[in-house]
Design a protein around this motif. Structure first.
Motif, PDB file in Angstrom:
ATOM      1  N   LEU A 144       0.837  -1.217   0.000  1.00 31.49           N
ATOM      2  CA  LEU A 144       0.000   0.000   0.000  1.00 31.49           C
ATOM      3  C   LEU A 144       0.866   1.259   0.000  1.00 31.49           C
ATOM      4  N   SER A 145       1.975   1.205   0.724  1.00 31.51           N
ATOM      5  CA  SER A 145       2.889   2.354   0.760  1.00 31.51           C
ATOM      6  C   SER A 145       3.461   2.627  -0.617  1.00 31.51           C
ATOM      7  N   LEU A 146       3.763   1.560  -1.356  1.00 35.64           N
ATOM      8  CA  LEU A 146       4.332   1.708  -2.689  1.00 35.64           C
ATOM      9  C   LEU A 146       3.365   2.425  -3.614  1.00 35.64           C
ATOM     10  N   ILE A 147       2.076   2.098  -3.509  1.00 40.79           N
ATOM     11  CA  ILE A 147       1.057   2.772  -4.337  1.00 40.79           C
ATOM     12  C   ILE A 147       1.043   4.278  -4.027  1.00 40.79           C
ATOM     13  N   VAL A 148       1.120   4.592  -2.749  1.00 43.33           N
ATOM     14  CA  VAL A 148       1.119   6.015  -2.348  1.00 43.33           C
ATOM     15  C   VAL A 148       2.359   6.723  -2.881  1.00 43.33           C
ATOM     16  N   PHE A 149       3.520   6.077  -2.750  1.00 42.91           N
ATOM     17  CA  PHE A 149       4.775   6.726  -3.123  1.00 42.91           C
ATOM     18  C   PHE A 149       4.935   6.875  -4.635  1.00 42.91           C
ATOM     19  N   ILE A 150       4.207   6.073  -5.424  1.00 46.19           N
ATOM     20  CA  ILE A 150       4.279   6.193  -6.889  1.00 46.19           C
ATOM     21  C   ILE A 150       3.795   7.578  -7.335  1.00 46.19           C
ATOM     22  N   MET A 151       2.801   8.121  -6.617  1.00 45.01           N
ATOM     23  CA  MET A 151       2.240   9.428  -6.994  1.00 45.01           C
ATOM     24  C   MET A 151       3.077  10.603  -6.487  1.00 45.01           C
ATOM     25  N   MET A 152       3.976  10.335  -5.554  1.00 50.74           N
ATOM     26  CA  MET A 152       4.731  11.423  -4.935  1.00 50.74           C
ATOM     27  C   MET A 152       5.659  12.175  -5.885  1.00 50.74           C
ATOM     28  N   PRO A 153       6.405  11.476  -6.782  1.00 54.13           N
ATOM     29  CA  PRO A 153       7.316  12.219  -7.665  1.00 54.13           C
ATOM     30  C   PRO A 153       6.615  13.279  -8.508  1.00 54.13           C
ATOM     31  N   LEU A 154       5.399  12.958  -8.985  1.00 52.99           N
ATOM     32  CA  LEU A 154       4.654  13.940  -9.786  1.00 52.99           C
ATOM     33  C   LEU A 154       4.368  15.197  -8.972  1.00 52.99           C
ATOM     34  N   LEU A 155       3.913  14.998  -7.750  1.00 51.52           N
ATOM     35  CA  LEU A 155       3.589  16.147  -6.902  1.00 51.52           C
ATOM     36  C   LEU A 155       4.843  16.912  -6.476  1.00 51.52           C
ATOM     37  N   LEU A 156       5.914  16.180  -6.223  1.00 46.50           N
ATOM     38  CA  LEU A 156       7.174  16.833  -5.863  1.00 46.50           C
ATOM     39  C   LEU A 156       7.708  17.688  -7.008  1.00 46.50           C
ATOM     40  N   TYR A 157       7.615  17.169  -8.224  1.00 47.41           N
ATOM     41  CA  TYR A 157       8.070  17.923  -9.394  1.00 47.41           C
ATOM     42  C   TYR A 157       7.217  19.170  -9.585  1.00 47.41           C
ATOM     43  N   ALA A 158       5.909  18.996  -9.462  1.00 50.30           N
ATOM     44  CA  ALA A 158       5.007  20.142  -9.605  1.00 50.30           C
ATOM     45  C   ALA A 158       5.303  21.190  -8.535  1.00 50.30           C
ATOM     46  N   THR A 159       5.607  20.720  -7.315  1.00 54.66           N
ATOM     47  CA  THR A 159       5.935  21.643  -6.218  1.00 54.66           C
ATOM     48  C   THR A 159       7.208  22.423  -6.513  1.00 54.66           C
ATOM     49  N   ARG A 160       8.205  21.736  -7.046  1.00 51.66           N
ATOM     50  CA  ARG A 160       9.489  22.392  -7.365  1.00 51.66           C
ATOM     51  C   ARG A 160       9.307  23.473  -8.424  1.00 51.66           C
ATOM     52  N   ILE A 161       8.557  23.157  -9.479  1.00 51.97           N
ATOM     53  CA  ILE A 161       8.292  24.145 -10.532  1.00 51.97           C
ATOM     54  C   ILE A 161       7.495  25.316  -9.965  1.00 51.97           C
ATOM     55  N   PHE A 162       6.518  24.997  -9.135  1.00 56.25           N
ATOM     56  CA  PHE A 162       5.668  26.019  -8.516  1.00 56.25           C
ATOM     57  C   PHE A 162       6.513  26.989  -7.682  1.00 56.25           C
ATOM     58  N   GLN A 163       7.409  26.451  -6.879  1.00 57.29           N
ATOM     59  CA  GLN A 163       8.259  27.279  -6.023  1.00 57.29           C
ATOM     60  C   GLN A 163       9.152  28.204  -6.851  1.00 57.29           C
ATOM     61  N   LYS A 164       9.685  27.669  -7.928  1.00 58.33           N
ATOM     62  CA  LYS A 164      10.590  28.439  -8.776  1.00 58.33           C
ATOM     63  C   LYS A 164       9.890  29.666  -9.359  1.00 58.33           C
ATOM     64  N   TYR A 165       8.708  29.449  -9.904  1.00 59.90           N
ATOM     65  CA  TYR A 165       8.001  30.555 -10.536  1.00 59.90           C
ATOM     66  C   TYR A 165       7.396  31.515  -9.505  1.00 59.90           C
ATOM     67  N   MET A 166       7.009  30.980  -8.358  1.00 58.06           N
ATOM     68  CA  MET A 166       6.459  31.844  -7.320  1.00 58.06           C
ATOM     69  C   MET A 166       7.527  32.794  -6.775  1.00 58.06           C
ATOM     70  N   LYS A 167       8.764  32.330  -6.683  1.00 61.88           N
ATOM     71  CA  LYS A 167       9.837  33.205  -6.189  1.00 61.88           C
ATOM     72  C   LYS A 167      10.018  34.402  -7.127  1.00 61.88           C
ATOM     73  N   LYS A 168      10.016  34.131  -8.438  1.00 60.17           N
ATOM     74  CA  LYS A 168      10.135  35.226  -9.400  1.00 60.17           C
ATOM     75  C   LYS A 168       8.951  36.185  -9.283  1.00 60.17           C
ATOM     76  N   ALA A 169       7.763  35.604  -9.118  1.00 59.48           N
ATOM     77  CA  ALA A 169       6.563  36.435  -9.009  1.00 59.48           C
ATOM     78  C   ALA A 169       6.613  37.316  -7.764  1.00 59.48           C
ATOM     79  N   PHE A 170       7.080  36.766  -6.640  1.00 56.16           N
ATOM     80  CA  PHE A 170       7.134  37.543  -5.407  1.00 56.16           C
ATOM     81  C   PHE A 170       8.200  38.629  -5.465  1.00 56.16           C
ATOM     82  N   GLU A 171       9.296  38.376  -6.156  1.00 48.98           N
ATOM     83  CA  GLU A 171      10.303  39.425  -6.335  1.00 48.98           C
ATOM     84  C   GLU A 171       9.705  40.594  -7.110  1.00 48.98           C
TER      85      GLU A 171
END
Length: 588
Positions: A168-195
């Motif tokens: 069951l943990s493996l099923i949960v962790f399969i979806m994590m990379p997608l969300l982590l990648y989206a979070t990283r991109i989100f943070q990058k663009y948000m920093k530029k926007a806040f500046e």
């Protein structure tokens, strides 16, 4: 492109911020303990729920059920208590930290050279001192500790999930990379926007501050429509900057929510089939994992949101520390603490320029004897006010020396030097405070009785008493409740009560009424008596009374002498000035 500017986590900046935490380290460590306990309490509840279902409900054991319910209740109370303490002390720590940084920033700005303020926007400095400081407080109140709490919760939840059921943990962790990648991109663009947002906030504050200060000029020259259009343009840029952050949020959070929903669906499908087929997964495992998924995905979404707060704080901290790191102070290397000057002033071959290569003073040499009243006259830009600025060390001279009583002013402590020199400026500045506080500037060594006596000596006590509340009358911002002549009288009294060794007057009486003018003239006669005085003179009466008249033109002394001596010079600069300007005043 990977530049330092785009780094989300600036280690050096955090190290610098943490220097301000040292006085509050006990609270800081207490916060860390609270974070660890919160992660444990939060994770324990789904884990206990598994046992409630498998060991009590499934086997219909009421005694065991009651025990688990009481245990869960105790954990919920502890979780709520530590959550309350965590939220409060995170904000408390942030506000105390930012208080210390703000005090340091303001104290640092107080020592800046006048040149810094000549080239800097007041609105931007206000933004740094007020708005940016609140964003720094949010780093700790809403950013860093919240992120740490959520990260720790995710780690503990992940560990418990792996311990309970690997598949069951493996099923949960399969979806994590997608969300982590989206979070990283989100943070990058948000920093530029806040500046971009921070830049536009500074521009907006600067624009509004300047226009409100200069409102009379705008209305006199009917600039309302033009300034309104400019404001709309700046405001539009500010809006667009914020809309970028809204746009990025509107993309990221639905992606995060969809990822969580898909994961729950997969767990329900796979785990449900396993339970129905009597596999290795129990009903309690399935229920606990469905509770765990939001605990794993929600913190990740919150971390992204808190990173927004963290990034705004980091951008603000970078701007604030840029001001703190600015080295724009007069070198206060003097060692002498002078309690009183006789007042002998000497300028020896003084050269100075506000802008490199454009000299304002070109080799000025001048001697003023103790107790003398010296008037300085000349056209605008001749360098009269510059001499005052240099005598107070608001600016550093390029070449030459300035000495008082034979002591180079650089050898005197800056505060000691300025305490002995009182200046009455042409443009009088009064604070939004009482007349008394504007006179004493909250100096505890000057009593109200001393102020009354000084006011009587220079003949303005009755004038002050005629105002509502007398000495406690609030003159409002920049002294708008007083006329220009009244403000000038207050500034004379402010200079007089300090009992200075040297007095400098930038006399300005051309726009005052005859009553105020007479009071100012009487005050001038009183406060300059037996005291070295330098007067930038605009009125013939003052000039004629001076012991010496210094005539300046284009940064040089062209003539020097008494009123009568200078009038005897054929085609002299002063004589021409007298005939063109002062003679009309005398005839009038």
């Amino acid at each position: 492109m990977s530049s330092k500017k785009e780094n989300i986590f600036d280690v050096n900046l955090f190290k610098r911020l943490f220097q301000y935490i040292k006085p509050y380290k006990l609270v800081f460590y207490g916060m860390l303990v609270a974070v660890i306990l919160l992660a444990i309490f939060t994770t324990s509840i789904p884990y206990i729920t598994k046992y409630v279902i498998d060991n009590s409900i499934a086997v219909k054991d009421p005694n065991g059920f009651l025990f688990y319910i009481i245990l869960m209740f105790i954990l919920l109370v502890l979780q709520s208590t530590f959550q309350l303490a965590f939220i409060f002390y995170a904000a408390w720590l942030g506000q105390n930290l930012v208080k210390d940084v703000r005090v340091k920033l303001f104290n640092h700005v107080l020592g800046f050279k006048m040149k810094y303020f000549d080239n800097s926007s007041v609105g931007v400095l206000i933004t740094r001192t007020v708005t940016d400081m609140e964003r720094i407080a949010d780093i700790f109140g809403e950013g860093l500790f919240m992120i740490f709490r959520d990260l720790l919760t995710m780690i503990v939840v992940s560990g418990v999930m792996l311990f309970m059921n690997f598949k069951l943990s493996l099923i949960v962790f399969i979806m994590m990379p997608l969300l982590l990648y989206a979070t990283r991109i989100f943070q990058k663009y948000m920093k530029k926007a806040f500046e971009e947002v921070r830049t536009e906030v500074s521009n907006l504050n600067s624009f509004v501050q300047e226009r409100l200060t200069g409102m009379k000029i705008l209305q006199l020259f009917t600039r309302e429509d033009i300034e309104y259009k400019k404001f709309k343009e700046i405001n539009e840029r500010h809006k667009k900057g914020w809309l970028k952050t809204v746009w990025y949020n509107s993309i990221f959070f639905p992606i995060a929510e969809l990822s969580s929903s898909i994961t729950i669906g997969l767990i329900a499908w796979y785990g449900g089939l396993n339970v129905l087929l009597k596999g290795t997964i129990s009903e309690g495992d399935l229920f606990a994992f469905i509770m765990f998924i939001p605990m794993l995905f929600r913190p990740l979404r919150q971390i992204a949101d808190k990173f927004n707060t963290l990034q705004m704080g980091m951008v603000a901290a970078t701007r604030v520390f840029k001001v703190i790191d600015t080295t724009s102070h007069i070198d206060d290397v003097g060692t002498l603490d002078v309690s009183h000057f006789k007042g002998d002033i000497k300028l020896d071959d003084v050269h100075f320029s506000y802008v490199e290569g454009e000299e304002v003073l070109r080799g000025i040499s001048l001697e003023i004897k103790s107790g003398e009243t010296v008037a300085i006259v000349g056209a605008t830009g001749a360098g009269k006010t510059t001499i005052i600025n240099l005598l107070n060390r608001f600016y550093e001279i390029k070449k030459g020396t300035i000495s008082i009583d034979g002591i180079n002013i650089k050898e005197v402590k800056l505060a000691s030097l300025r305490k002995q020199i009182a200046v009455v400026l042409q443009d009088v500045f009064l604070f939004a405070d009482t007349i008394l506080n504007n006179i004493t500037l909250n100096n505890p060594n000057i009593t109200e009785e001393q102020v009354h006596l000084a006011a009587k000596n220079i003949g303005i006590h009755d004038f002050i008493l005629s105002l509502p509340d007398g000495y406690h009358y609030n003159v409002k911002e920049r002294g708008v409740m007083l006329s220009s002549g009244q403000r000038q009288l207050i500034s004379f009294l402010r200079a007089y009560v300090t009992n200075p060794s040297i007095l400098i007057l930038d006399e300005a009486t051309s726009s005052v009424d005859s009553y105020s003018e007479q009071l100012i003239q009487n005050a001038t006669d009183t406060i300059t008596k037996d005291r070295t005085s330098i007067i930038i003179a605009h009125r013939l009466a003052t000039i004629k009374k001076a012991d010496t008249i210094i005539v300046m033109d284009a940064g040089q002394i062209v003539e020097q002498g008494t009123h009568k001596e200078l009038l005897k010079k054929q085609n002299g600069y002063y004589k021409n000035l007298y005939e063109v300007q002062f003679l009309k005043e005398e005839v009038a």
